[in-house]
Every structure is written in structure tokens, then in C-alpha cells.
Design an enzyme around this catalytic site. Structure first.
Site, PDB file in Angstrom:
ATOM      1  N   HIS A  88     -18.123 120.727  -0.775  1.00 37.83           N
ATOM      2  CA  HIS A  88     -17.447 121.388   0.565  1.00 37.83           C
ATOM      3  C   HIS A  88     -18.625 121.088   1.460  1.00 37.83           C
ATOM      4  O   HIS A  88     -18.622 121.473   2.957  1.00 37.83           O
ATOM      5  CB  HIS A  88     -17.077 122.075   0.964  1.00 37.83           C
ATOM      6  CG  HIS A  88     -15.639 122.334  -0.806  1.00 37.83           C
ATOM      7  ND1 HIS A  88     -14.951 123.942  -0.285  1.00 37.83           N
ATOM      8  CD2 HIS A  88     -15.248 121.578  -0.884  1.00 37.83           C
ATOM      9  CE1 HIS A  88     -14.105 123.630  -1.230  1.00 37.83           C
ATOM     10  NE2 HIS A  88     -14.412 121.909  -1.947  1.00 37.83           N
ATOM     11  N   ILE A 112     -19.452 121.407   7.185  1.00 34.40           N
ATOM     12  CA  ILE A 112     -19.145 122.163   5.916  1.00 34.40           C
ATOM     13  C   ILE A 112     -17.397 122.350   6.253  1.00 34.40           C
ATOM     14  O   ILE A 112     -16.453 122.757   7.226  1.00 34.40           O
ATOM     15  CB  ILE A 112     -19.774 123.936   6.392  1.00 34.40           C
ATOM     16  CG1 ILE A 112     -21.237 123.933   6.096  1.00 34.40           C
ATOM     17  CG2 ILE A 112     -18.854 124.705   5.323  1.00 34.40           C
ATOM     18  CD1 ILE A 112     -21.410 125.109   6.810  1.00 34.40           C
ATOM     19  N   CYS A 113     -16.973 122.248   5.117  1.00 30.95           N
ATOM     20  CA  CYS A 113     -15.041 121.919   4.902  1.00 30.95           C
ATOM     21  C   CYS A 113     -15.146 123.705   4.159  1.00 30.95           C
ATOM     22  O   CYS A 113     -15.184 124.183   3.236  1.00 30.95           O
ATOM     23  CB  CYS A 113     -14.718 121.252   4.098  1.00 30.95           C
ATOM     24  SG  CYS A 113     -13.122 121.378   4.115  1.00 30.95           S
ATOM     25  N   ALA A 114     -15.275 124.919   5.356  1.00 28.07           N
ATOM     26  CA  ALA A 114     -14.555 125.824   5.056  1.00 28.07           C
ATOM     27  C   ALA A 114     -13.250 126.225   5.638  1.00 28.07           C
ATOM     28  O   ALA A 114     -13.626 126.385   6.839  1.00 28.07           O
ATOM     29  CB  ALA A 114     -15.508 127.195   4.807  1.00 28.07           C
TER      30      ALA A 114
END
Lengths: 342, 153
Positions: free
Chosen positions: B85, B92-94
Site C-alpha cells: 500500500h 500511502i494508500c490508507a
């Protein structure tokens, strides 16, 4: 080096760490009466259905900005219409503010060597003067004053010796002299026992005029509008009626109205004595508008650089997307048919 | 309005100074109320064992109502962790940094979340679309619309 150490002025900010670590419960109390969005003391606290509370303006702002429809703390579904003013919390905050200043002062003194001595002093009076005397004397005076203040004017007509009888119809205790009048009026008169009359009259004196006034004001809440259906002219008229500026294009007018509705409605969630004047709210709105327009200048600069840098890439992607569009529609239809078959 | 965000950030900073950061998280710099740097390290058994990463927080004037822009620092020899992620440009893919951001979250709570995101990762690998994303990614990850699909790591 951080701002914290560099700028002594900023250290003046109050937060739960003002209390010494030993006084954990005071820190907890101080944290509990703060909004978890702005971490300031609750300003016009409102509660959601899940029980979590926030400053009215904070939660309204959050809901409007993020178009989220859940509680920030527990993510339970929540709507703006669920917001209920929490007057108890508001009272606690206004009592706590001066109290905490006093306690912080005491706690700081406590750090000095005088600590031991004061503790001794405190333990002195109970042993010598006897703790039972003072409180009991106090309580009787308190009772007396309370009683006299509790009794409304017409209650003084009944002497304590007046004999009470139970009304045969409603079972309420009514002074003997008034029983006929009580029954004639269909038990509707509040001339039951002086006691219940007291409380009733007192409640109405507390609740009656005040709550009426509040209701009257809360009628003035600014409703949300279906902005898309309003013409610019209608929008201007609305703003003018609210005494606001009517300059700017449609989006500016809408934003102004939305912000005003938020400020205004949040202000109404406060108890009357904590409310801001309309003029002050207008100033806040003007300040918001000027700040809102300021950072706009920077944004396009970043965007245009980015657009330029990748312009060829974007062009290529757009071309590719155009070509792909037609067949995509076809596949979509197939998918729909498939799902219907299932 | 700058004062809402700076007051709130001031309080967060005071708390960090008074109570310290959680284990594995250190404040590197917070010279203003726009950009803060932290280092994070995964404690205990992990594929990122004894690796230190630097996180950058950028705050908008209406923080905490809008989420901070959080990225791993990838300049000056610092690197983003290899994680499904985390893109190699540090993005950041959150979901909590995007549509699940909540104003009650704080800088420290974001650090903890990212620390546990790294801790729960079993295998170091880049995101599937890393190269494509990095090529066209905007400077600010908040301008990217991520699709949150994977809850496992």
C-alpha cells in the site's frame, strides 16, 4: 527545535497537561470537557444519537466539509438534524473554566515546600472544632432559605396548620378550604397540596418564560436551501434578508449562505448567555470569506506545473479513453444482462 | 482559518512533548504548523525489523476537519518501505488518510496506524500498479482518489 520551544507565547495554551501527572483524574476531567475535534473546551456543545458530543460549529463544519454522515468518534450514523444542544455539558464547562485555573494554581503551589504544612493545617479543624457542628448549622440555614425561596407567593396563603384532605376524585392533597373549588374546577386547579403546587409553580417560573424565549429564537434557525433550484436573484434576496453581502457569483453566494447557516445555527445551540451577537457573527463570516479567497492564488500555480509536466501523458490517456469508450458501453450492457439472468 | 489548525496542532505538540510518542515513533521536526516529520520503526518481529522510515505530515488550514497529507519521505537517501500500500514515491494508500479520515484522529494516532499497517505486512512487495501511479502521481497524495479494496494489510 520546535515551535513549542521557540515561541514562548504558544506555551500559554491550556491543555490537560497543565495538571501534574499525579492528578490523573484532573487531567481526565479536563480532557473530558474538551471537544475532540478542536481540543478546546466545548463551545456550544451538541450531542449525537450515539452520545458523543462536539462543539456545534466543529461538528457542523465537519459534516458540511467532508459530507460524512457519521459520528467522528465511533462512526455511528449521524445527521445534522440529530444534533441536540447539551446544556448540562455547557454548564459544566463554564463552571470548570474558573475552577481549573484555581486548581492549577493550587497544584503549582503544592510543588513548593509549603505542601506539608498546608496538609497539616487541613487536617486540624476536624479534630479540634468537631466536624458535626458546622455542617448541621449550615444545613438548617440552607433548608430554611430554600424553603422560603421555594414557596411561591400564593402559597403563603396556606398556613402550615391548614389541614389537608385528599381529593376524592384525583387523590391529590388539597387544603380543606379549597376542596370545593378544586372539585368544581374538575381537579384542574393546581391547588393541590402546597408542596406540589410549590414545585409546579417553581418549575413553570423556571421553565415557562425562558424556554418560551428560546423556542422563539430557535425558530429563526437558517434552514439549508436547495441551492441548485434557486436563481441568483432569489439567493441574493435571501442573503439580503439575513443582512449579508450580496456580491459575488453564484458559488460565492452559496458558500456564504452555507457558512452563515452554519455559524448562525451553531450559535443557537448555545445557551442565551453564551451566544454571540449577530454583528460578531457577521465579522466572523467576513473574516472567513477573506481567508477563503487568500490561499486560492497558490493552488493553480501548483496545478498548472503539474498539468504542464504531464500534458503529453494526459493527452495520450484522453485519446486512449476516447477510443475505448464505444466498446466499453457494449460490455457494460452485456454485464447488465448477465446479472439480470442471475 | 489558520488559528483553528495551529491551536489544535499546538496542543498535539504539547502532548507529544509532555507525554512522549509511543514506542518506535519519534518526532524529527515540527518547526511550524504546516509540515511535521516523524520517524517510525516497527517494533518486534516484522519484515521491517530495525528499519527506520520517515513520515511527512502536511497540514491544511482547516486541519483537523480535513485530513493531513501524509507521505513517506523519499529524498536525501530516505526510502519508502516496500509495502503493497505504499508507492515508491512515498504515497500511502490508507483509507484513514482519505475518505475515512475523522477529525478526532491525531498525528500520533495516524503514526500508530501506519506503524501497525507495516507490522501486519507479511511480505515486502510494491503495489501492483506502482510504476503507473508514480509516473503520473500529483505532488499531494490528497489529490489522488484511491480505491480502498484490501483490508488484510
Amino acid at each position: 527545535m520546535s515551535v513549542w520551544t521557540m515561541n514562548p507565547k504558544l506555551q500559554a495554551i491550556e491543555d490537560p497537561t497543565d495538571f501534574p501527572p499525579e492528578a490523573k483524574s484532573l487531567q481526565q476531567l479536563d480532557a473530558a470537557v474538551r471537544c475532540s475535534i478542536c481540543s478546546e473546551f466545548f463551545d456550544g456543545p451538541v450531542s449525537l444519537q450515539c452520545g458523543h458530543s462536539f462543539c456545534s460549529l466543529c461538528i457542523r463544519n465537519t459534516m458540511a466539509t467532508t459530507s460524512q454522515s457519521h459520528c467522528p468518534t465511533c462512526r455511528a450514523p449521524a445527521k445534522e438534524s440529530h444534533l441536540r444542544p447539551n446544556s448540562l455539558l455547557e454548564d459544566i464547562v463554564s463552571a470548570w473554566k474558573p475552577a481549573r485555573a484555581y486548581i492549577v494554581k493550587l497544584a503549582k503551589q503544592d510543588d513548593q515546600p509549603a505542601r506539608k504544612k498546608r496538609r497539616l493545617d487541613e487536617s486540624d479543624p476536624p479534630s479540634s472544632a468537631g466536624p458535626s457542628r458546622t455542617p448541621s448549622a449550615n444545613s438548617t440555614t440552607v433548608e430554611r432559605t430554600q424553603l422560603s425561596s421555594l414557596l411561591p407567593m400564593d402559597a403563603h396563603r396556606y398556613k402550615a396548620s391548614d389541614s389537608l384532605v385528599a381529593c376524592p376524585l384525583c387523590k391529590a392533597e388539597v387544603p380543606m378550604d379549597n376542596i370545593n373549588y378544586h372539585i368544581d374546577s374538575g381537579c384542574a386547579t393546581s391547588l393541590q397540596s402546597p408542596k406540589s403546587q410549590n414545585s409546579k409553580a417553581q418549575w413553570s417560573s423556571i421553565m415557562g418564560p425562558k424556554s418560551k424565549g428560546k423556542e422563539k429564537e430557535s425558530d429563526d434557525r437558517v434552514p439549508k436551501l436547495a441551492y441548485d433550484t434557486l436563481t441568483q436573484k432569489q439567493l441574493r434576496e435571501r442573503l439580503e434578508r439575513l443582512g449579508l453581502l450580496t456580491t459575488g457569483d453564484h458559488s460565492v453566494l452559496v458558500a456564504r449562505h452555507q457558512q452563515w447557516a452554519m455559524l448562525w445555527n451553531a450559535n443557537l445551540d448555545k445557551s442565551t448567555e453564551h451566544r454571540e451577537s449577530k454583528e460578531k457573527l457577521r465579522r466572523t463570516l467576513r473574516k472567513w470569506e477573506s481567508e477563503r479567497h487568500a490561499p486560492r492564488k497558490e493552488k493553480p500555480a501548483v496545478d498548472s506545473g503539474h498539468l504542464k509536466k504531464y500534458s503529453s501523458e494526459f493527452k495520450r490517456l484522453t485519446e486512449a479513453a476516447r477510443v475505448n469508450k464505444a466498446p466499453l458501453v457494449g460490455t457494460e450492457e452485456v454485464v447488465v444482462v448477465d446479472s439480470e439472468d442471475l | 482559518m489558520a488559528s483553528i489548525s495551529s491551536r489544535r496542532l499546538q496542543k498535539e505538540l504539547t502532548e507529544i512533548h509532555m507525554e512522549g510518542c509511543p514506542v518506535g515513533i519519534t518526532l524529527v521536526k515540527a518547526d511550524d504548523f504546516e509540515t511535521w516529520w516523524f520517524t517510525i520503526e516497527v517494533m518486534g518481529e516484522s519484515v521491517y525489523r530495525s528499519e527506520v522510515y520517515t513520515l511527512q505530515f502536511r497540514f491544511e488550514p482547516n486541519y483537523p476537519i480535513s485530513a493531513p497529507a501524509v507521505t513517506f519521505v523519499v529524498t536525501d537517501g530516505r526510502k519508502a518501505p516496500l509495502h503493497p500500500h505504499v508507492y515508491s514515491n512515498g504515497h500511502i494508500c490508507a483509507s484513514i488518510l482519505g475518505n475515512e479520515w475523522s477529525p478526532v484522529l491525531s498525528v500520533v494516532s495516524v503514526c500508530i496506524t501506519l506503524q501497525s499497517m507495516l507490522a501486519s505486512c507479511k511480505k515486502k512487495e510494491p503495489p501492483v500498479d506502482n510504476d503507473r501511479y508514480v509516473r503520473t502521481a500529483p505532488d499531494n497524495p490528497k489529490k489522488t482518489r484511491f480505491v480502498y479494496h484490501d483490508d488484510t494489510v
